[in-house]
Design a protein around this motif. Structure first.
Motif, PDB file in Angstrom:
ATOM      1  N   ALA A   1       0.822  -1.195   0.000  1.00 61.85           N
ATOM      2  CA  ALA A   1       0.000   0.000   0.000  1.00 61.85           C
ATOM      3  C   ALA A   1       0.867   1.261   0.000  1.00 61.85           C
ATOM      4  CB  ALA A   1      -0.925  -0.019   1.199  1.00 61.85           C
ATOM      5  N   VAL A   2       1.823   1.310   0.921  1.00 57.72           N
ATOM      6  CA  VAL A   2       2.756   2.432   1.006  1.00 57.72           C
ATOM      7  C   VAL A   2       4.166   1.843   0.907  1.00 57.72           C
ATOM      8  CG1 VAL A   2       3.555   4.403   2.332  1.00 57.72           C
ATOM      9  CG2 VAL A   2       1.163   3.670   2.504  1.00 57.72           C
ATOM     10  N   SER A   3       4.889   2.232  -0.109  1.00 53.63           N
ATOM     11  CA  SER A   3       6.229   1.680  -0.299  1.00 53.63           C
ATOM     12  C   SER A   3       7.273   2.787  -0.238  1.00 53.63           C
ATOM     13  CB  SER A   3       6.326   0.933  -1.635  1.00 53.63           C
ATOM     14  OG  SER A   3       6.016   1.798  -2.707  1.00 53.63           O
ATOM     15  N   GLN A   4       8.445   2.414   0.243  1.00 53.40           N
ATOM     16  CA  GLN A   4       9.550   3.371   0.363  1.00 53.40           C
ATOM     17  C   GLN A   4      10.800   2.746  -0.237  1.00 53.40           C
ATOM     18  OE1 GLN A   4       8.335   4.379   4.901  1.00 53.40           O
ATOM     19  NE2 GLN A   4      10.316   5.196   4.283  1.00 53.40           N
ATOM     20  N   THR A   5      11.600   3.589  -0.870  1.00 55.43           N
ATOM     21  CA  THR A   5      12.907   3.137  -1.351  1.00 55.43           C
ATOM     22  C   THR A   5      13.941   4.225  -1.095  1.00 55.43           C
ATOM     23  OG1 THR A   5      12.360   3.960  -3.574  1.00 55.43           O
ATOM     24  CG2 THR A   5      12.034   1.602  -3.162  1.00 55.43           C
ATOM     25  N   PRO A   6      15.153   3.858  -0.681  1.00 57.00           N
ATOM     26  CA  PRO A   6      15.569   2.479  -0.380  1.00 57.00           C
ATOM     27  C   PRO A   6      15.124   2.057   1.010  1.00 57.00           C
ATOM     28  CG  PRO A   6      17.375   3.981   0.019  1.00 57.00           C
ATOM     29  CD  PRO A   6      16.240   4.832  -0.486  1.00 57.00           C
ATOM     30  N   LYS A   7      15.296   0.804   1.335  1.00 53.60           N
ATOM     31  CA  LYS A   7      14.987   0.323   2.680  1.00 53.60           C
ATOM     32  C   LYS A   7      16.127   0.664   3.650  1.00 53.60           C
ATOM     33  CE  LYS A   7      13.179  -3.677   5.117  1.00 53.60           C
ATOM     34  NZ  LYS A   7      12.780  -5.088   5.031  1.00 53.60           N
ATOM     35  N   TYR A   8      17.339   0.600   3.137  1.00 53.28           N
ATOM     36  CA  TYR A   8      18.524   0.952   3.925  1.00 53.28           C
ATOM     37  C   TYR A   8      19.358   1.948   3.133  1.00 53.28           C
ATOM     38  CZ  TYR A   8      17.415  -3.338   6.470  1.00 53.28           C
ATOM     39  OH  TYR A   8      16.770  -4.311   7.186  1.00 53.28           O
ATOM     40  N   LEU A   9      19.954   2.891   3.862  1.00 55.63           N
ATOM     41  CA  LEU A   9      20.782   3.899   3.213  1.00 55.63           C
ATOM     42  C   LEU A   9      21.935   4.230   4.146  1.00 55.63           C
ATOM     43  CD1 LEU A   9      21.164   5.834   0.841  1.00 55.63           C
ATOM     44  CD2 LEU A   9      19.504   7.357   1.882  1.00 55.63           C
ATOM     45  N   VAL A  10      23.148   3.902   3.697  1.00 50.57           N
ATOM     46  CA  VAL A  10      24.347   4.224   4.467  1.00 50.57           C
ATOM     47  C   VAL A  10      25.161   5.192   3.638  1.00 50.57           C
ATOM     48  CG1 VAL A  10      26.416   3.334   5.589  1.00 50.57           C
ATOM     49  CG2 VAL A  10      24.339   1.930   5.501  1.00 50.57           C
ATOM     50  N   THR A  11      25.529   6.324   4.234  1.00 55.68           N
ATOM     51  CA  THR A  11      26.185   7.360   3.449  1.00 55.68           C
ATOM     52  C   THR A  11      27.129   8.168   4.327  1.00 55.68           C
ATOM     53  OG1 THR A  11      25.774   9.164   1.893  1.00 55.68           O
ATOM     54  CG2 THR A  11      24.367   9.063   3.847  1.00 55.68           C
ATOM     55  N   GLN A  12      27.975   8.938   3.697  1.00 55.99           N
ATOM     56  CA  GLN A  12      28.944   9.762   4.415  1.00 55.99           C
ATOM     57  C   GLN A  12      28.336  11.115   4.750  1.00 55.99           C
ATOM     58  OE1 GLN A  12      32.085   8.911   5.268  1.00 55.99           O
ATOM     59  NE2 GLN A  12      31.882   6.835   4.411  1.00 55.99           N
ATOM     60  N   MET A  13      28.817  11.686   5.817  1.00 54.12           N
ATOM     61  CA  MET A  13      28.447  13.045   6.207  1.00 54.12           C
ATOM     62  C   MET A  13      28.723  13.997   5.062  1.00 54.12           C
ATOM     63  SD  MET A  13      29.550  14.347  10.015  1.00 54.12           S
ATOM     64  CE  MET A  13      31.210  14.511   9.526  1.00 54.12           C
ATOM     65  N   GLY A  14      27.802  14.921   4.866  1.00 53.89           N
ATOM     66  CA  GLY A  14      27.997  15.926   3.828  1.00 53.89           C
ATOM     67  C   GLY A  14      27.356  15.578   2.492  1.00 53.89           C
ATOM     68  N   ASN A  15      27.012  14.305   2.316  1.00 54.37           N
ATOM     69  CA  ASN A  15      26.371  13.907   1.055  1.00 54.37           C
ATOM     70  C   ASN A  15      24.925  14.380   1.002  1.00 54.37           C
ATOM     71  OD1 ASN A  15      28.647  12.661   0.152  1.00 54.37           O
ATOM     72  ND2 ASN A  15      27.971  10.570   0.553  1.00 54.37           N
ATOM     73  N   ASP A  16      24.362  14.344  -0.225  1.00 49.75           N
ATOM     74  CA  ASP A  16      22.943  14.628  -0.450  1.00 49.75           C
ATOM     75  C   ASP A  16      22.270  13.319  -0.862  1.00 49.75           C
ATOM     76  OD1 ASP A  16      23.737  17.676  -2.333  1.00 49.75           O
ATOM     77  OD2 ASP A  16      23.783  17.259  -0.179  1.00 49.75           O
ATOM     78  N   LYS A  17      21.131  13.042  -0.269  1.00 51.66           N
ATOM     79  CA  LYS A  17      20.421  11.794  -0.604  1.00 51.66           C
ATOM     80  C   LYS A  17      18.917  12.035  -0.669  1.00 51.66           C
ATOM     81  CE  LYS A  17      23.827   8.897  -0.818  1.00 51.66           C
ATOM     82  NZ  LYS A  17      24.173   8.256  -2.104  1.00 51.66           N
TER      83      LYS A  17
END
Lengths: 117, 112
Positions: free
Chosen positions: A3-19
């Motif tokens: 019904a309600v979906s989200q992507t991504p399920k997991y997100l690992v990133t460095q400080m300062g990045n844009d996501k």
């Protein structure tokens, strides 16, 4: 069907990045939300859109920018990520409108677990 | 200041017990109050919604009550089962604002 979906399920990133995190609902709802659940498990509303118009904007840093291309989608873009942004982000939707509002519940997505290193 | 308080924070019971989860809120201007269930690593599932003019709602083994004057809601789970193990969250919507204000939840473990 989800019904309600989200992507991504997991997100690992460095400080300062844009996501960006994407959310889609196939319930035909008019209202969508973004919540943040911190390490202490408190869920707090961040934004809400009704028919693509912003109706709730809590005291969230302006590095967070929601975008609703249509009423079935509400995406969350985060600039210059900081360590404190690490959390689980939930998208939700509800029918919206005025008729039947008293009985209206919100339907939540599975969450996006964001870890900023 | 915490607007919604849930007690206890964690609860472990043997299968078959009846149990009560408590939620207290500081704002009397509630539009509705909802109970959700959150399973580990998953989103929230709505269990019961009580309108501000109602005093209780029932669904299967679950019964939720609302006392606006005292600022309290309880979730009663009858004949608990291991599948009931989850975190239970209460939340209220203030003044038809679309804004749900959540408590931090009660983590329930039902032991077989």
């Amino acid at each position: 069907d989800t019904a309600v979906s989200q992507t991504p399920k997991y997100l690992v990133t460095q400080m300062g990045n844009d996501k960006s995190i994407k959310c889609e609902q196939n319930l035909g709802h008019d209202t969508m939300y973004w919540y943040k659940q911190d390490s202490k498990k408190f869920l707090k509303i961040m934004f809400s859109y009704n028919n693509k118009e912003l109706i709730i904007n809590e005291t969230v840093p302006n590095r967070f920018s929601p975008k609703s291309p249509d009423k079935a989608h509400l995406n969350l873009h985060i600039n210059s990520l900081e360590l404190g942004d690490s959390a689980v982000y939930f998208c939700a939707s509800s029918k919206g409108g005025n008729i039947g509002r008293l009985q209206e519940t919100q339907y939540f997505g599975p969450g996006t677990r964001l870890l900023v290193l | 200041k915490q607007e919604v308080t849930q007690i206890p924070a964690a609860l472990s019971v043997p299968e078959g017990e009846n149990l009560v989860l408590n939620c207290s809120f500081t704002d009397s201007a509630i539009y509705n109050l909802q109970w959700f269930r959150q399973d580990p690593g998953k989103g929230l599932t709505s269990l019961l919604l009580i309108q501000s003019s109602q005093r209780e709602q029932t669904s299967g083994r679950l019964n939720a009550s609302l006392d606006k004057s005292s600022g309290r809601s309880t979730l009663y789970i009858a004949a608990s089962q291991p599948g009931d193990s989850a975190t239970y969250l209460c939340a209220f919507e203030r003044d038809s604002s679309y804004k749900l204000i959540f408590g931090s939840g009660t983590r329930l473990l039902v032991r077989p």
